[in-house]
Design a protein around this motif. Structure first.
Motif, PDB file in Angstrom:
ATOM      1  N   LEU A  42       0.823  -1.207   0.000  1.00 26.98           N
ATOM      2  CA  LEU A  42       0.000   0.000   0.000  1.00 26.98           C
ATOM      3  C   LEU A  42       0.859   1.261   0.000  1.00 26.98           C
ATOM      4  O   LEU A  42       1.956   1.279   0.547  1.00 26.98           O
ATOM      5  CB  LEU A  42      -0.917   0.008   1.224  1.00 26.98           C
ATOM      6  N   THR A  43       0.338   2.303  -0.627  1.00 26.59           N
ATOM      7  CA  THR A  43       0.999   3.610  -0.630  1.00 26.59           C
ATOM      8  C   THR A  43       0.143   4.597   0.157  1.00 26.59           C
ATOM      9  O   THR A  43      -1.019   4.316   0.478  1.00 26.59           O
ATOM     10  CB  THR A  43       1.175   4.136  -2.064  1.00 26.59           C
ATOM     11  N   ALA A  44       0.713   5.760   0.417  1.00 31.00           N
ATOM     12  CA  ALA A  44      -0.042   6.804   1.125  1.00 31.00           C
ATOM     13  C   ALA A  44      -1.278   7.184   0.318  1.00 31.00           C
ATOM     14  O   ALA A  44      -2.342   7.457   0.874  1.00 31.00           O
ATOM     15  CB  ALA A  44       0.840   8.019   1.362  1.00 31.00           C
ATOM     16  N   GLN A  45      -1.148   7.181  -1.006  1.00 30.66           N
ATOM     17  CA  GLN A  45      -2.283   7.519  -1.867  1.00 30.66           C
ATOM     18  C   GLN A  45      -3.384   6.452  -1.746  1.00 30.66           C
ATOM     19  O   GLN A  45      -4.566   6.774  -1.720  1.00 30.66           O
ATOM     20  CB  GLN A  45      -1.817   7.646  -3.305  1.00 30.66           C
ATOM     21  N   LEU A  47      -4.109   4.803   0.809  1.00 29.27           N
ATOM     22  CA  LEU A  47      -4.752   4.982   2.111  1.00 29.27           C
ATOM     23  C   LEU A  47      -5.508   6.300   2.217  1.00 29.27           C
ATOM     24  O   LEU A  47      -6.101   6.600   3.237  1.00 29.27           O
ATOM     25  CB  LEU A  47      -3.693   4.916   3.221  1.00 29.27           C
ATOM     26  N   GLY A  48      -5.489   7.090   1.134  1.00 24.44           N
ATOM     27  CA  GLY A  48      -6.208   8.357   1.133  1.00 24.44           C
ATOM     28  C   GLY A  48      -5.476   9.450   1.872  1.00 24.44           C
ATOM     29  O   GLY A  48      -6.071  10.455   2.271  1.00 24.44           O
TER      30      GLY A  48
END
Length: 101
Positions: A42-45, A47-48
């Protein structure tokens, strides 16, 4: 001791216990979240989360010139402090022909 003071003391003690429980559980939660982020890539994007950029904002594109000094060829967009070559004169005679844009 009054009942009010006893209740306030109990509240303070419970708040301390709640904060301690939070700190204890927080580390386990963070370990689990980090593991899942790595496991699923997962990326920060994903995760919103938004990236906050600090410092100066990016520079804006300069405005196109509206006026031009026929003698020197210097131009001015019409924004900000007017240049010396246009101060006190009719701006119409310095207008650039905008038909080509």
């Amino acid at each position: 001791m009054s009942q009010y003071i006893e209740l306030k003391a109990q509240i303070a003690k419970l708040q301390e216990q709640a904060e301690e429980a939070r700190r204890t559980e927080l580390e386990a939660v963070l370990v689990d979240i980090r593991r899942k982020i790595v496991e699923y890539g997962l990326t920060a994007q994903d995760l919103g989360l938004t990236v906050v950029r600090r410092g100066r904002p990016p520079k804006k594109e300069p405005l196109p010139p509206v006026y031009q000094d026929p003698k020197s060829g210097n131009t001015w967009s019409g924004r900000g402090k007017p240049p010396k070559w246009i101060v006190g004169k009719s701006r119409e005679r310095f207008l650039i022909n905008q038909e080509h844009s």
